[in-house]
Motif scaffolding. Structure first.
Motif, mmCIF file in Angstrom:
data_model
loop_
_atom_site.group_PDB
_atom_site.id
_atom_site.type_symbol
_atom_site.label_atom_id
_atom_site.label_comp_id
_atom_site.label_asym_id
_atom_site.label_seq_id
_atom_site.Cartn_x
_atom_site.Cartn_y
_atom_site.Cartn_z
ATOM 1 N N SER A 592 6.774 -18.574 70.183
ATOM 2 C CA SER A 592 7.067 -19.250 68.918
ATOM 3 C C SER A 592 8.382 -19.986 68.984
ATOM 4 O O SER A 592 9.332 -19.528 69.629
ATOM 5 C CB SER A 592 7.168 -18.236 67.777
ATOM 6 N N LEU A 593 8.439 -21.101 68.323
ATOM 7 C CA LEU A 593 9.701 -21.792 68.075
ATOM 8 C C LEU A 593 9.871 -21.822 66.562
ATOM 9 O O LEU A 593 9.049 -22.405 65.851
ATOM 10 C CB LEU A 593 9.662 -23.213 68.645
ATOM 11 N N LEU A 594 10.915 -21.154 66.109
ATOM 12 C CA LEU A 594 11.087 -20.952 64.669
ATOM 13 C C LEU A 594 12.359 -21.607 64.158
ATOM 14 O O LEU A 594 13.383 -21.585 64.831
ATOM 15 C CB LEU A 594 11.149 -19.455 64.360
ATOM 16 N N LYS A 595 12.292 -22.160 62.987
ATOM 17 C CA LYS A 595 13.489 -22.706 62.353
ATOM 18 C C LYS A 595 13.448 -22.334 60.877
ATOM 19 O O LYS A 595 12.420 -22.512 60.221
ATOM 20 C CB LYS A 595 13.535 -24.229 62.517
ATOM 21 N N TYR A 596 14.546 -21.821 60.350
ATOM 22 C CA TYR A 596 14.532 -21.358 58.960
ATOM 23 C C TYR A 596 15.914 -21.473 58.338
ATOM 24 O O TYR A 596 16.354 -20.611 57.593
ATOM 25 C CB TYR A 596 14.026 -19.906 58.885
ATOM 26 N N ASN A 597 16.628 -22.545 58.698
ATOM 27 C CA ASN A 597 17.965 -22.735 58.132
ATOM 28 C C ASN A 597 17.964 -23.649 56.916
ATOM 29 O O ASN A 597 19.010 -24.032 56.419
ATOM 30 C CB ASN A 597 18.923 -23.271 59.209
ATOM 31 N N GLY A 598 16.786 -24.019 56.450
ATOM 32 C CA GLY A 598 16.707 -24.870 55.262
ATOM 33 C C GLY A 598 16.531 -26.334 55.587
ATOM 34 O O GLY A 598 16.358 -27.149 54.691
#
Lengths: 633, 310
Positions: A592-598
């Motif tokens: 997975s490549l995840l991004k969750y900084n908005g």
């Protein structure tokens, strides 16, 4: 050169008119023959607070915000002159300049409003030094003074556009036309004056040492600039939706207000109600009585809708709900996108519940899948949900006008007329057998209150074919099987009668796969093309069918690659979990490549994720993304 | 030709038409006040000239929620507390329907309290009957929003510390335009009040006292009752908000002191929500639902809205 592009970022304070200014500028770029894509970044405040809009424009197709940007117009924040606020927010006035420097590309241009910033402020930024290092071209211009001279300070925006056009050697005619259409005469004249003054002043007083010029392009046919919210609202209107109920909540409010603006004039009804439970319950009530109805919300509001959602399932009342995600949990980050509500949306409501969930990836898909959502809801008498997020909701891109030139669909699906009802089975007292067990596709056609020969009881309790409340075991199994059978029937229809909702890019024979869903699709498509240009062998799929899941398509895709990376905007790899649950395997094949900084993905972050994955480096990614290894790793 | 031909059918109606044929017998306990509501409705509906197919009854959850299982109209048995939002949307989508919502005191004044306030405020043209027996029945006797202070139950073993809700006053303050209280033990008054409520253009609220012989042990809790319109002891103008308010206050106090006052308390001619929405151009003149069956109907397209996006 073919990858020549402008990414113009206009930054200022919320309430400074950044949105309208950029909307006009984006249209001007579109009219000059370019493909455009806009991205909005704003705080959860009405006035003041750092906000920016990015407009990417190029002579070729653009599907994401791109990487960084190359032109900054920093207008300052005119609402930030309250010294008290510094205690909490830092120096707001400087933010439109200071907050945006990190992503400005080498060779980029900076125009800032020197009228709002002191020399001390600028000194603090080390602007001169950084400009030299990065080959930035800096233009301090007192836009504020210029605007005051022409009457109103808010016209700093127009001055900024004039400066931009001059520096890019861009023709003013499209901008003038748009201003003429948009502005009342009284303010049009001073705005046109300031636009020209700013343009001429820059041409006369400055030397252009930068390379950036307006890109050139050409459209074969007329284009329209639409946001994802526009596309969903228009898809609903064209589906014959004439009833909406809602409660305001960002970012769902966009669709709600667009629909509310148009419905009364189209013979429809919009209801702003006391809460989201009521909103979804109203959609159920209106649909029960014979309207095409929708409701929707964002995470926290959608949570309240789980009751009426279950009621719609059990009573087989068609409704369309929107779930416009923002970063959670709870109220989270109200104005920032995230794809964190997938599992919540799929499984909200008690019991073995069946609903259909689509997650469009582009503006065009948003329109298309909204129409599909209404068709499926009314044909199969099942709630359908369109999942999207603050990103897709607020971004704008151009689509050919001809794309929307199509017939409306006011069909109520599997709803009977009085003539048809007369032929249907009834019991001795004249009640219509509304919920028959043995029917094709799990769908037992419905009647509407007020029709002759259609009387029945709809109930959220388990019920017999005649509509009576029942706890009989055999009946329970038959009704439950029939309701769940609808999902298989819908999957068959989607596979056989419609073009795939999934978007594929890259060469079929590629041995590395990227899988994504919803609004992350644009950046993935672009990253995939870039990787292939660099000589890698990559293909990607953007999945839109969340439930019923396109098992066959995904199996085929994953089987055809050695390894695949799932790209999504959340911290817990929810979509990867769904794939593994639905397909029952491939744990070892998926990372997975995840991004969750908005902030949404930029293509370069996906390229970097690919490199770290394939080259197996232990290095931490430079961007704010996280790599989640395959199961067992 | 209308797609809803049952609406406006003005033939003579027999009350038996509202009684289901081969259907389940009510699951209510012997002596339950809910039978009184069912009976009053079966009598009232034909008398106001309604056929079973032009009536939509929308109920919540609880013993009261089963009303439309035993009443042969179009029915929607919804979920706890949500009958009103479902009902008012059905009326908005097809205002040819006669919409009657019903629920219990827990359902309507507790979990659905917010919807009650707003539906009354907006003055939706519909009738709302709340079966008020001062307890939760179907969940086996817990304290409800109308239970008296000090009421002991499994959830309040030392007695209820809360004062009961004042349904009539709440309806008035919220904006209901027809407010009455009646009792299952008074079937003639109940029938007349239901008829008036149905014929009223606006939100008509009936607080319907229904004795619970199982969980409120005194099955005769609402006897004897006094009809305030028939009694010489009470004289107030139902069109005067202030007089009505004082009378409601007295009525609500008296109930817990053992005196059961019933009757009409407030009648106001404020235009209904549907009417106001139509006047403002926020709602079509013809029922929205009809349009889907009209082959000649014109459906505007988003294509015609694109000018602003070019």
């Amino acid at each position: 050169m073919s990858d020549h592009e402008l990414i113009w970022r206009v930054a200022g304070g919320s309430g400074d008119g950044i949105d309208s200014t950029s909307q006009n500028f984006a249209k001007a770029l579109m009219r000059s023959g370019l493909d455009v894509f806009t991205h909005r970044h704003y705080p959860s405040r009405i006035r003041g607070g750092h906000t920016y809009v990015e407009i990417r424009a190029a002579g070729h197709d653009v599907q994401s915000r791109g990487d960084g940007y190359n032109f900054l117009l920093a207008l300052g924040d005119s609402f930030a002159r309250n010294p008290q606020e510094e205690a909490y927010y830092g120096n707001e006035e400087l933010k439109p300049l200071s907050e945006n420097l990190d992503e400005l590309r080498e060779g980029g241009i900076i125009v800032y409003d020197s009228g709002l910033l002191s020399e001390d402020d600028i000194a603090e930024l080390n602007l001169e030094e950084r400009a030299e290092e990065n080959d930035w071209h800096v233009f301090p211009i007192d836009l504020r003074a210029m605007a005051k001279e022409h009457g109103r300070e808010v016209m700093r925006n127009t001055a900024g556009v004039g400066v931009t056009a001059a520096l890019l050697e861009m023709d003013l005619s499209h901008i003038e036309d748009l201003m003429t259409d948009a502005m009342p005469e009284k303010i049009l004249e001073p705005n046109l004056e300031i636009l020209h003054d700013a343009y001429e002043m820059v041409q006369e007083d400055y030397e252009f040492e930068h390379d950036l010029r307006i890109p050139t392009g050409d459209h074969d046919e007329e284009q329209a600039l639409l946001s994802g919210s526009n596309a969903i609202a228009y898809g609903a209107l064209d589906s014959g939706c004439r009833f909406i109920a809602g409660y305001p909540m960002t970012p769902w409010t966009d669709v709600f207000t667009i629909m509310s603006q148009h419905l009364p004039d189209m013979g429809g009804i919009s209801e702003q109600v006391e809460d989201e439970i009521a909103a979804a319950a109203l959609a159920v009530g209106a649909s029960h009585a014979g309207a095409k109805a929708m409701s929707g919300s964002s995470g926290g509001g959608f949570a309240l809708m789980s009751e009426p959602l279950g009621l719609a399932e059990m009573t087989e009342t068609p409704i369309v709900l929107l779930e416009s995600m923002r970063a959670g949990p709870s109220t989270g980050m109200p104005t920032k996108p995230e794809q964190g509500d997938l599992e919540f949306t799929l499984y909200t409501s008690q019991g073995d519940s069946a609903r259909v969930v689509f997650a469009p990836g582009t503006i065009a898909e948003a329109y298309e899948q909204t129409r599909l959502a209404f068709h499926i809801a009314y044909e199969y008498q099942i709630p359908t949900i369109i999942m999207y997020d603050q990103k897709l909701s607020g971004e704008n891109s151009n689509i050919p006008v001809s794309f929307l030139d199509r017939e409306p669909d006011p069909s109520l699906g599997s709803t009977l007329t009085e003539a048809e009802l007369a032929e249907m089975p009834h019991d001795a007292s004249g009640k219509f057998h509304r919920f028959q067990h043995d029917v094709e596709n799990g769908v037992s056609p419905r009647s509407l209150p007020g029709q002759k020969d259609g009387r029945f009881l709809a109930t959220g309790n388990e019920h017999t074919p005649e509509g009576h409340i029942s706890e009989d075991a055999d009946n329970r199994v038959a009704q439950m099987d029939r309701r769940i059978e609808k999902l298989d029937a819908i999957r068959r229809e989607l596979d056989e009668e419609h073009e795939s909702n999934q978007t594929y890019v890259g060469d079929e024979s590629a041995d590395f796969g990227i899988i994504t869903w919803g609004s992350a699709q644009g950046a993935v498509v672009e990253a995939t093309e870039r990787l292939n240009d660099q000589g890698h062998s990559v293909k990607a799929v953007g999945v839109s069918d969340m439930m019923p899941f396109p098992e066959a398509e995904l199996t085929e895709f994953i089987e055809s690659v050695d390894q695949a990376m799932v790209v999504e905007m959340n911290a817990t790899a929810q979509f990867r979990g769904l794939i593994q649950k639905e397909l029952g395997r491939y744990g070892e094949k998926l990372t997975s490549l995840l991004k969750y900084n908005g902030n949404p993905f930029e293509p370069a972050e996906i390229v970097e994720g690919y490199e770290l994955n394939v080259e197996g480096s232990d290095a931490e990614p430079t961007a704010q993304v996280r790599i989640e290894p395959a199961a067992g790793d | 030709m209308s797609a809803f031909n049952a609406i406006g059918d003005d033939r003579e109606i027999d009350r038996n038409e509202f009684t289901p044929g081969l259907e389940p017998q009510p699951t209510w306990c012997p002596g339950c006040g809910d039978f009184g509501v069912l009976k009053a409705l079966k009598q009232a509906l034909p008398e106001v000239g309604l056929t079973p197919e032009e009536v939509l009854t929308v109920t919540g959850i609880g013993c009261s929620g089963k009303l439309n299982s035993y009443l042969d109209t179009y029915g929607f048995h919804t979920i706890h507390g949500r009958s009103l939002p479902v009902a008012r949307a059905a009326k908005l989508a097809n205002d040819g329907l006669e919409v009657i919502a019903a629920g219990g005191d827990g359902d309507g004044y507790g979990i659905g309290g917010n919807h009650f306030m707003h539906t009354a405020r907006e003055n939706h043209d519909m009738t709302y009957i709340v079966f008020n027996n001062e307890v939760f029945g179907l969940t086996k006797g817990q304290t409800s929003p109308t239970s008296p202070k000090g009421h002991t139950s499994k959830t309040t073993p030392h007695g209820n510390a809360k004062s009961p809700i004042r349904p009539l006053s709440l309806a008035l303050t919220s904006g209901a335009t027809y407010i009455a209280r009646t009792a299952a033990v008074n079937p003639n008054q109940a029938k007349e009040i239901i008829k008036e409520a149905i014929e009223h253009d606006g939100f008509a609220h009936i607080d319907f006292l229904t004795q619970c012989p199982t969980w409120n042990k005194d099955a005769r809790q609402y006897v004897p009752y006094v009809d305030v319109q028939e009694s010489d002891d009470y004289d107030f103008d139902v069109h005067d908000r202030q007089e009505a308010q004082e009378m409601m206050f007295e009525t609500e106090n008296a109930l817990y002191e053992g005196t059961v006052l019933t009757g009409r308390y407030f009648v106001d001619e404020r235009p209904s929500y549907q009417q106001q929405k139509k006047e403002l151009g926020e709602m079509p003149e013809e029922p929205l639902a009809e349009r889907y069956f009209d082959e000649d109907a014109e459906w505007e397209r988003s294509y015609d809205l694109l000018e602003r996006h070019k």
